[in-house]
Design a protein around this motif. Structure first.
Motif, PDB file in Angstrom:
ATOM      1  N   LYS A 704      40.683  32.983  40.641  1.00 44.07           N
ATOM      2  CA  LYS A 704      42.051  33.185  41.110  1.00 44.07           C
ATOM      3  C   LYS A 704      43.028  33.177  39.953  1.00 44.07           C
ATOM      4  O   LYS A 704      44.010  33.923  39.928  1.00 44.07           O
ATOM      5  CB  LYS A 704      42.432  32.105  42.132  1.00 44.07           C
ATOM      6  CG  LYS A 704      41.763  32.293  43.483  1.00 44.07           C
ATOM      7  CD  LYS A 704      42.190  31.248  44.489  1.00 44.07           C
ATOM      8  CE  LYS A 704      43.645  31.419  44.887  1.00 44.07           C
ATOM      9  NZ  LYS A 704      44.014  30.451  45.935  1.00 44.07           N
ATOM     10  N   THR A 709      42.427  38.276  44.282  1.00 42.80           N
ATOM     11  CA  THR A 709      43.292  38.198  45.466  1.00 42.80           C
ATOM     12  C   THR A 709      42.565  37.494  46.621  1.00 42.80           C
ATOM     13  O   THR A 709      41.353  37.239  46.544  1.00 42.80           O
ATOM     14  CB  THR A 709      43.686  39.602  45.922  1.00 42.80           C
ATOM     15  OG1 THR A 709      42.493  40.318  46.252  1.00 42.80           O
ATOM     16  CG2 THR A 709      44.435  40.337  44.812  1.00 42.80           C
ATOM     17  N   VAL A 713      38.626  36.906  47.448  1.00 43.43           N
ATOM     18  CA  VAL A 713      37.960  35.623  47.701  1.00 43.43           C
ATOM     19  C   VAL A 713      37.053  35.743  48.931  1.00 43.43           C
ATOM     20  O   VAL A 713      35.902  35.271  48.928  1.00 43.43           O
ATOM     21  CB  VAL A 713      39.010  34.506  47.917  1.00 43.43           C
ATOM     22  CG1 VAL A 713      38.329  33.218  48.358  1.00 43.43           C
ATOM     23  CG2 VAL A 713      39.811  34.282  46.645  1.00 43.43           C
ATOM     24  N   ALA A 784      40.982  30.562  49.793  1.00 40.09           N
ATOM     25  CA  ALA A 784      42.004  31.432  49.224  1.00 40.09           C
ATOM     26  C   ALA A 784      43.327  30.705  49.050  1.00 40.09           C
ATOM     27  O   ALA A 784      44.131  31.035  48.177  1.00 40.09           O
ATOM     28  CB  ALA A 784      42.187  32.650  50.131  1.00 40.09           C
ATOM     29  N   PRO A 788      44.640  26.561  42.408  1.00 41.05           N
ATOM     30  CA  PRO A 788      43.672  26.532  41.310  1.00 41.05           C
ATOM     31  C   PRO A 788      43.882  25.333  40.398  1.00 41.05           C
ATOM     32  O   PRO A 788      42.916  24.763  39.880  1.00 41.05           O
ATOM     33  CB  PRO A 788      43.956  27.853  40.582  1.00 41.05           C
ATOM     34  CG  PRO A 788      44.602  28.728  41.574  1.00 41.05           C
ATOM     35  CD  PRO A 788      45.389  27.829  42.462  1.00 41.05           C
TER      36      PRO A 788
END
Length: 795
Positions: A704, A709, A713, A784, A788
């Protein structure tokens, strides 16, 4: 929790199917003499090739067996229902009159052969005298209330009086047929003036004959002896190309031996037992695979625990024992939950199957044994592999946390998921094919119109003697369009065969043909087309004595060319009578769709006696609209013409639909368990996707940060599973093809396998992909939406 729910539902489905299978296998097992009771059946062979096997035999067969094979047979018992759908039984004291369908003439040895619980009367005497009758406790209450029924009188068909000589308990539900009334065969002498003549015929096979063999008798040898003893009698009546083959069918096999014609009551099929057993195994396997996959996935989280314990000196065998015990405890909890679910679902399952699977069956020793076996099997299947995996961990790798990165376990889990998807595909496609075959049978054009047609049973009634008056008065009402009569209900399982030989066949080796007695206007009433010649008509007085209608199949069978060329040709019957073909009808299925369409002859009764003896149903075509007025009108006419029999009727299309109920129930039950299988598989997929995302959390975070995107994912996490679904369907396809081809070969009329296989394959693939994508997406969305930075912070 996901693992527990999946296994509990799998256990529940397996238990319900197990109860159904045990119930099917329990039919007629309650008789003490079950190992020595056989039903005599017979097959008619034409030029050495067997036609359908019949469950019925001629009247005189009993005497031949008892006279010539007395040392091998203890007793012989027949059942006879007058070939009538129902008979009228009346209590003259209170005028309670009801049409009863479980009335049988039988022989006194019935109480020696079968386990029938008499609550009143001596089993050696209750049927020893003519005009004696044994009734069930329920019938005693219906006709006599709280009074003592013994010695009381019932009127049979308004013609003879029967004296209640005994009372029996209701026959167990797991009997291949049940009786509410039993009267002695000798009573027939008072009913039929030509009793000796009728009961000496070998061509007529209207009775069900059972033998109780002597202890130690070889059934195969007895079957041969019966065939040899009866051959001279059969050969006298079956000449030319036809012969008769006699068989002995074990009592315990009757219930699961569908396919014989003229059964007392519809029976089940062993195919259903095998089919449901296979489905139960599949569901259990799915649940076990779930357990294995989720347990091994979750076990990786315990790798450090295993590593610490091994460092402290724990033996591998001890770890295996620990994990097996955990598996056993888990299985026991899942079983407890599964039994609860089964108990709650049992009433609904009984409705779908049409069987009364009593809750008491949970106490059956067989079921207890089944539970024990299932617990052991599931514990071993579901616990062995996770235990082996956990106990094999290297303590150093476990403590470093590198154990979770092993690819071998991932491949095995994917292999098991592939098996799961293949099983689900087989169930989905297989269930769909069963459903479409059932729809095919129900929607097939039978060649006649059943809508707005009612049938009134008239056999043995007083009303049939006034048929012409009944018809004229019925047609006087605007809601009734046409009236006729026939020997059978078109499209049902009943049919009759007679020796009719075409004069220009050039050979006497012609098989007997199906022939039905009908009344005038039957073609118009049932909307059957005539393609050559004419219909029966009042304008031709000779139609009753020497006219026939045949169908197109007869023209083709006899190779008479165009249907118009058949008009004017003649047939001879076994008595030398000669009949001319006056018309040819379009083909229609006069029997049910489990039999192929065959040549058919339609004939008018020659006189009133022949009409009374052969016409069983008056068929009435109603005008569109409210059928209540027409039925009320018919009921008023009936009340004037017959005070002995209550008016009765049914819609023809409803009755024909009942014939195919077994296939419908199989399709319904298969559909339910296919859904259960999908649900169990989805639970496993959900758990596995959740674990997979957890393991790849940091990988997703890095991707990510590099610009992956949300759809990316989803693709990253689901592509492997979607590929497995496609591969699983490709594996399932040939398996389904060979199984379905064998199953459909038993139906003369069946769906186009290739076309429906492609349709159901594509539909199953799409449904599986949608369900799987929906299941995986719930976890993919979480991945998603992960921050991160948060995911990488812990690295």
């Amino acid at each position: 929790m996901v693992n527990l729910i999946g296994l509990a539902i799998g256990v529940s489905g397996c238990l319900l199917i197990g109860m159904y299978v045990i119930g099917e296998l329990s039919y007629d097992q309650y008789h003490d003499n079950k190992e020595r009771i056989y039903r005599v059946t017979q097959s008619t062979l034409t030029n050495g090739e067997a036609e359908e096997r019949a469950a019925t035999t001629p009247f005189p067969l009993k005497n031949i067996i008892e006279n010539e094979l007395s040392g091998s047979v203890t007793t012989t018992v027949r059942f006879f229902d007058l070939e009538s759908e129902s008979v009228a039984i009346k209590n003259p004291d209170n005028n309670v009159i009801i049409r009863q369908s479980r009335f049988f003439f039988s022989d006194p040895g019935i109480f020696e052969m079968f386990n029938i619980n008499l609550v009143r009367g001596d089993p050696n005497e209750v049927l020893s005298e003519p005009n004696s009758v044994v009734i069930t406790e329920q019938m005693a209450t219906v006709y006599f209330g709280d009074e003592d029924p013994m010695g009381k009188t019932l009127h049979f068909e308004g013609r003879i009086s029967l004296t209640v000589s005994g009372v029996m308990q209701e026959w167990p539900e797991n009997s291949h047929f049940k009786a509410d009334f039993l009267t002695s065969f000798e009573t027939l002498r008072n009913l039929w003036g030509n009793y000796d003549q009728l009961t000496s015929r070998w061509r007529w096979n209207p009775v069900w004959t059972y033998v109780l063999t002597s202890p130690g008798v070889d059934a195969e040898l007895l079957e041969q002896n019966i065939a040899e003893a009866t051959k001279p009698y059969y050969d006298e009546y079956f000449t030319g190309a036809e012969t008769v083959d006699v068989h002995l069918q074990p009592l315990k096999d009757i219930w699961l031996s569908s396919g014989l014609i003229s059964e007392i009551e519809p029976v089940s099929s062993s195919v259903n037992v095998y089919l449901f057993s296979l489905v139960a195994f599949f569901i259990l396997l799915l649940a076990c695979i779930n357990f294995i996959n989720l347990s091994t996935a979750a076990a990786l989280r315990r790798s450090k625990e295993v590593g610490v314990r091994k460092v402290l000196g724990a033996e591998r065998s001890g770890l295996v024992a620990q994990f097996m015990i955990e598996s056993l405890l888990f299985t026991l909890v899942a079983f407890a939950l599964g039994i609860l679910i089964s108990w709650l679902a049992l009433p609904y399952f009984e409705i779908f199957t049409g069987r009364e699977l009593q809750s008491a069956q949970l106490e059956l020793p067989e079921l207890a044994l089944l539970l024990s076996v299932l617990i052991i099997v599931i514990t071993l299947l579901a616990g062995f592999y996770p235990s082996a995996v956990l106990s094999s961990f290297n303590p150093i790798d476990s403590l470093r946390g590198s154990q979770t990165k092993g690819k071998k376990g991932t491949r095995i889990r994917k292999g098991l998921v592939l098996v799961q998807f293949s099983i689900t595909a087989i169930l989905l496609i297989g269930t769909s094919l069963v459903y479409f075959q059932h729809q095919h049978l129900q929607q097939k054009d039978l060649g006649f119109d059943t809508e707005q047609v009612i049938a009134v049973p008239v056999y043995l009634t007083s009303a049939i003697w006034s048929y012409d008056e009944m018809k004229q008065r019925a047609l006087s009402h605007s809601s009734i369009l046409q009236v006729s009569g026939s020997q059978t209900l078109f499209g049902s399982s009943n049919f009759w065969k007679y020796d009719y030989i075409p004069d220009d066949s050039g050979s006497d080796d012609i098989p007997s043909f199906s022939k039905l007695f009908v009344m005038k206007d039957i073609l118009e009433t049932m909307n059957i087309d005539i393609i050559a010649g004419r219909d029966f008509s009042d304008e031709f007085s000779s139609d009753e004595s020497d006219a026939l209608l045949i169908n197109r199949a007869m023209v083709d069978y006899l190779e008479w060319g165009d249907p118009s060329d058949a008009v004017g040709r003649t047939f001879r019957d076994s008595n030398g009578g000669r009949y001319s073909v006056i018309g040819v009808t379009e083909n229609f299925n006069h029997t049910f769709l489990r039999r192929e369409l065959e040549p058919l002859i339609l004939e008018l009764p020659a006189n009133t006696n022949q009409m009374v003896a052969n016409i069983e149903y008056m068929k009435v075509r109603l005008a569109p609209g409210n059928p209540g007025e027409a039925i009320q009108h018919l009921q008023e006419i009936w009340a004037d013409l017959d005070q002995t029999h209550p008016f009765d009727y049914f819609f023809v299309d409803d009755r024909l639909n009942q014939i195919y109920e077994p296939e419908q129930k199989v399709a319904s039950v298969m559909g339910i368990f296919a859904l259960i299988a999908i649900f169990v598989g989805s639970i496993g997929l959900l758990g596995l996707a959740s674990y997979s995302i957890k393991v790849r959390e940091k990988e997703v975070a890095i991707r990510k940060t590099l610009g992956l995107t949300a759809p990316g994912v989803f693709y990253l996490l689901s592509k492997d599973y979607l590929a497995l679904i496609v591969l699983a369907h490709l594996i399932a396809l040939p398996i389904i093809y060979f199984v379905a081809e064998g199953w459909l070969s038993g139906f003369p009329y069946h769906i186009d396998l290739f076309y429906y296989l492609i349709v159901t394959f594509v539909a199953s693939l799409i449904v599986s992909l949608i369900i799987s994508m929906g299941t995986i997406s719930t976890q993919s969305i979480k991945a998603a939406l992960l921050n991160p930075a948060e995911s990488l912070k812990n690295e």
